[in-house]
Design a protein around this motif. Structure first.
Motif, PDB file in Angstrom:
ATOM      1  N   ASP A 113      16.051  26.380  25.977  1.00  0.00           N
ATOM      2  CA  ASP A 113      16.756  26.138  24.575  1.00  0.00           C
ATOM      3  C   ASP A 113      15.801  25.707  23.533  1.00  0.00           C
ATOM      4  O   ASP A 113      14.835  25.102  23.779  1.00  0.00           O
ATOM      5  CB  ASP A 113      17.998  24.860  24.828  1.00  0.00           C
ATOM      6  N   GLY A 124      22.342  24.806  23.910  1.00  0.00           N
ATOM      7  CA  GLY A 124      22.958  25.499  22.651  1.00  0.00           C
ATOM      8  C   GLY A 124      23.317  26.979  23.029  1.00  0.00           C
ATOM      9  O   GLY A 124      23.190  27.471  24.008  1.00  0.00           O
ATOM     10  N   PRO A 125      24.018  27.717  22.078  1.00  0.00           N
ATOM     11  CA  PRO A 125      24.384  29.065  22.096  1.00  0.00           C
ATOM     12  C   PRO A 125      23.251  30.018  22.327  1.00  0.00           C
ATOM     13  O   PRO A 125      23.653  31.047  22.760  1.00  0.00           O
ATOM     14  CB  PRO A 125      25.269  29.331  20.848  1.00  0.00           C
ATOM     15  N   ASP A 126      22.258  29.805  21.984  1.00  0.00           N
ATOM     16  CA  ASP A 126      21.202  30.494  21.832  1.00  0.00           C
ATOM     17  C   ASP A 126      20.169  30.248  23.315  1.00  0.00           C
ATOM     18  O   ASP A 126      19.279  30.990  23.494  1.00  0.00           O
ATOM     19  CB  ASP A 126      20.161  30.260  20.844  1.00  0.00           C
ATOM     20  N   GLN A 178      27.836  31.770  27.892  1.00  0.00           N
ATOM     21  CA  GLN A 178      26.696  31.950  27.385  1.00  0.00           C
ATOM     22  C   GLN A 178      25.549  32.590  28.411  1.00  0.00           C
ATOM     23  O   GLN A 178      24.574  33.172  28.004  1.00  0.00           O
ATOM     24  CB  GLN A 178      26.297  31.460  26.316  1.00  0.00           C
TER      25      GLN A 178
END
Length: 377
Positions: free
Chosen positions: A53, A11-13, A78
């Motif tokens: 993640d 994911g983006p984080d 990212q």
């Protein structure tokens, strides 16, 4: 299977962490297949990466350093920038620190001797309390034995220790600093209080070692910054009265790394010079035996923070826990084992009670490194 299998689902984080691995005794036998760790005597041939993640590890891998540029180029956006910065930190050269008559170069490890001016420290409380000359004599002995730094403290931070009024703390440490200012070693003040920092600096201290990372006292960051002195930022779960309070970790290694990374950024943003920051993962502070061992096994990962690394495991209770509850005064072997391990993982400073023995261990390590680096091809 490729090195990047499994990354597309992140994911983006998602966050990536790097750890140098595959250390070499004689890197000249493996040209272009190794990389120098900082400006040290250690070379690594592999990079271990871990991707988290939602605070859980989802991908782990081990990459030869010669393959790193290609792997980095194929990483999702990212993760790519962060991975590039972390790898650059692994090879970042640390500038020497001028500490009075002593210049601390980081191309070899240093021993920091502990000089407690307290009645209640866990290991040597009361040994020098109230006798500045006796303490100074012990400090001179440390310097003569090879300590690069002497860390002078007037307040115990052991679990359950009472907070000391800053006036009493000043009274304990300042006379010792004044007597040792020309001993040849750098003098460090071990304190959480701005007033003690100011008094110690006025007396001649060259470095600030704060177990609260300049968070306990709201004036500490300003005092440290104005002084121009280098500072050790240590991780502890609390900056309040009890630095051991809390300590609930998802993953103690990445949690400690993230905390130190953010603290470095905050201190630099406040105007402090990054080149004058040393970091300490805070072994024993609000951490279980398993936590401490996880940190010791992952010391090398903390080089990705880009700062010189200090490790303090001397005589701590984890040594007793691993050695049939050996009492504090019988933990020399364990203390040297941990110090030696830290040096092998590239730690630039080891903080110890037993200076002559640790200096000798470091000298033997250095001799072995020199022999490996000068071996004939």
């Amino acid at each position: 299977m490729t090195e990047l299998d499994g990354l597309d689902g992140c994911g983006p984080d998602a966050r990536i962490y790097l750890k140098p691995a595959g250390f070499l005794d004689s890197p000249q036998y493996h040209d272009e297949k190794n990389h120098k760790l900082n400006n040290s005597l250690i070379w690594f041939s592999q990079v271990e990466y871990s991707i988290y993640d939602s605070n859980k590890p989802v991908v782990r891998g081990l990459i030869p350093v010669e393959n790193w540029p290609g792997v980095l180029e194929r990483m999702p956006g990212q993760l790519k920038d962060r991975a590039s910065a972390l790898f650059a930190n692994l090879s970042r050269e640390h500038s020497p620190l001028s500490c009075g008559e002593r210049v601390l170069r980081f191309d070899q490890p240093h021993v920091m001797g502990i000089l407690n001016m307290t009645p209640d420290s866990f290991s040597d409380g009361g040994k020098h309390d109230g006798d500045a000359q006796k303490a100074a004599d012990a400090g001179f002995d440390m310097a003569t034995s090879g300590a690069s730094i002497i860390d002078i403290g007037g307040e115990s931070t052991r679990p359950g220790a009472e907070t000391v009024w800053e006036g009493d703390e000043i009274r304990r440490v300042v006379p010792v600093i004044e007597k040792l200012v020309h001993c040849g070693a750098a003098l460090s003040i071990d304190t959480r209080k701005a007033a003690v920092m100011e008094a110690a600096i006025q007396a001649g201290a060259h470095l600030i070692n704060d177990v609260s990372a300049l968070l306990h006292d709201k004036r500490s960051l300003e005092v440290a910054g104005v002084s121009g002195r280098p500072v050790v930022l240590m991780h502890a779960p609390s900056s309040g009265k009890d630095p051991h309070k809390g300590g609930d970790y998802g993953d103690v290694v990445t949690d400690t790394f993230d905390w130190l990374e953010q603290r470095i950024a905050d201190v630099v943003a406040a105007g402090f010079e990054r080149e004058k920051i040393i970091v300490d993962p805070g072994l024993g502070f609000g951490k279980s035996l398993a936590d401490n061992l996880a940190l010791m096994n992952n010391i090398a990962m903390f080089h990705a923070l880009g700062q010189p690394l200090l490790i303090g495991a001397s005589r701590k209770r984890m040594i007793g826990a691993l050695s049939k509850e050996a009492p504090v005064d019988q933990r020399l072997g364990g203390s040297i084992a941990f110090a030696h391990h830290a040096v092998q993982q590239g730690a630039q400073i080891v903080r110890v009670h037993d200076v002559p023995e640790t200096v000798q261990a470091v000298q033997i390590w250095r001799g072995m490194r020199d022999a490996g680096l000068t071996a004939r091809v």
